[in-house]
Design a protein around this motif. Sequence first.
Motif, PDB file in Angstrom:
ATOM      1  N   SER A  80       4.243  -8.422  -0.681  1.00 18.58           N
ATOM      2  CA  SER A  80       3.142  -9.188  -1.215  1.00 18.58           C
ATOM      3  C   SER A  80       1.821  -8.453  -1.011  1.00 18.58           C
ATOM      4  N   GLY A  81       1.646  -7.834   0.167  1.00 14.76           N
ATOM      5  CA  GLY A  81       0.431  -7.071   0.415  1.00 14.76           C
ATOM      6  C   GLY A  81       0.348  -5.835  -0.455  1.00 14.76           C
ATOM      7  N   LEU A  82       1.514  -5.244  -0.737  1.00 16.30           N
ATOM      8  CA  LEU A  82       1.556  -4.042  -1.573  1.00 16.30           C
ATOM      9  C   LEU A  82       1.137  -4.353  -3.001  1.00 16.30           C
ATOM     10  N   SER A  83       1.581  -5.486  -3.530  1.00 13.67           N
ATOM     11  CA  SER A  83       1.228  -5.834  -4.907  1.00 13.67           C
ATOM     12  C   SER A  83      -0.270  -6.066  -5.050  1.00 13.67           C
ATOM     13  N   SER A 121      -9.602  -0.431 -10.157  1.00 13.06           N
ATOM     14  CA  SER A 121     -10.540   0.640  -9.804  1.00 13.06           C
ATOM     15  C   SER A 121     -10.300   1.878 -10.659  1.00 13.06           C
ATOM     16  N   PHE A 122      -9.056   2.205 -10.892  1.00 16.53           N
ATOM     17  CA  PHE A 122      -8.705   3.368 -11.705  1.00 16.53           C
ATOM     18  C   PHE A 122      -9.181   3.187 -13.139  1.00 16.53           C
ATOM     19  N   LYS A 178      -2.624  -4.617  -3.256  1.00 16.70           N
ATOM     20  CA  LYS A 178      -3.284  -3.307  -3.185  1.00 16.70           C
ATOM     21  C   LYS A 178      -3.111  -2.531  -4.484  1.00 16.70           C
ATOM     22  N   ILE A 179      -1.924  -2.617  -5.086  1.00 16.40           N
ATOM     23  CA  ILE A 179      -1.682  -1.903  -6.336  1.00 16.40           C
ATOM     24  C   ILE A 179      -2.548  -2.469  -7.450  1.00 16.40           C
ATOM     25  N   ALA A 213     -14.989  -2.580   1.059  1.00 20.12           N
ATOM     26  CA  ALA A 213     -13.998  -2.973   0.051  1.00 20.12           C
ATOM     27  C   ALA A 213     -12.595  -2.978   0.654  1.00 20.12           C
ATOM     28  N   GLU A 214     -12.311  -2.001   1.502  1.00 16.81           N
ATOM     29  CA  GLU A 214     -11.001  -1.941   2.154  1.00 16.81           C
ATOM     30  C   GLU A 214     -10.806  -3.129   3.088  1.00 16.81           C
ATOM     31  N   LYS A 215     -11.861  -3.481   3.819  1.00 21.95           N
ATOM     32  CA  LYS A 215     -11.784  -4.626   4.727  1.00 21.95           C
ATOM     33  C   LYS A 215     -11.549  -5.917   3.940  1.00 21.95           C
ATOM     34  N   LYS A 216     -12.260  -6.074   2.826  1.00 27.52           N
ATOM     35  CA  LYS A 216     -12.097  -7.262   1.991  1.00 27.52           C
ATOM     36  C   LYS A 216     -10.676  -7.333   1.424  1.00 27.52           C
ATOM     37  N   ASP A 217     -10.161  -6.192   0.981  1.00 25.12           N
ATOM     38  CA  ASP A 217      -8.795  -6.161   0.446  1.00 25.12           C
ATOM     39  C   ASP A 217      -7.768  -6.518   1.518  1.00 25.12           C
ATOM     40  N   GLU A 218      -7.984  -6.071   2.748  1.00 22.17           N
ATOM     41  CA  GLU A 218      -7.071  -6.419   3.835  1.00 22.17           C
ATOM     42  C   GLU A 218      -7.087  -7.921   4.105  1.00 22.17           C
ATOM     43  N   CYS A 219      -8.287  -8.504   4.073  1.00 18.17           N
ATOM     44  CA  CYS A 219      -8.389  -9.946   4.314  1.00 18.17           C
ATOM     45  C   CYS A 219      -7.690 -10.732   3.212  1.00 18.17           C
ATOM     46  N   TYR A 220      -7.913 -10.353   1.963  1.00 25.59           N
ATOM     47  CA  TYR A 220      -7.250 -11.050   0.858  1.00 25.59           C
ATOM     48  C   TYR A 220      -5.745 -10.814   0.882  1.00 25.59           C
TER      49      TYR A 220
END
Length: 126
Positions: free
Chosen positions: A1-4, A13-14, A6-7, A72-79
Amino acid sequence: SGLSAKISSSIVSFEEGLGGKLGMGVQFAAGFVGAIAIGFAYNAYVALITLAAMPLVAAALAWLLKMNSDDAEKKDECYSAANSLAYETFKGLKTVLSLNAAPMMERKYREATKAAKTAGIQRSLM
């Protein structure tokens, strides 16, 4: 779930990087080179002062980009944590309901999204 999560965040972003931002980057780089050339043609001293200040500007920009990336990385980890919690709750919904743990799971989800909200607000203030 965390991987999806992040992808999907990375894909957005890409796409943004290859969209209009690439063209704007080329345009700004050409404008910078042209401005320096015109500056040397009209007043070489001002152009030299501008070039001398460029390392300071570049260092400030690098710092801002690093801060933005870290936030942004911290926010993505929290979400990602909130997303995992929601996935686990819905996956074991019968168990959660039979143990009357819905309020506890809701509280954990609110705490996870509150951390993400705080990280997003801090990022927007930069």
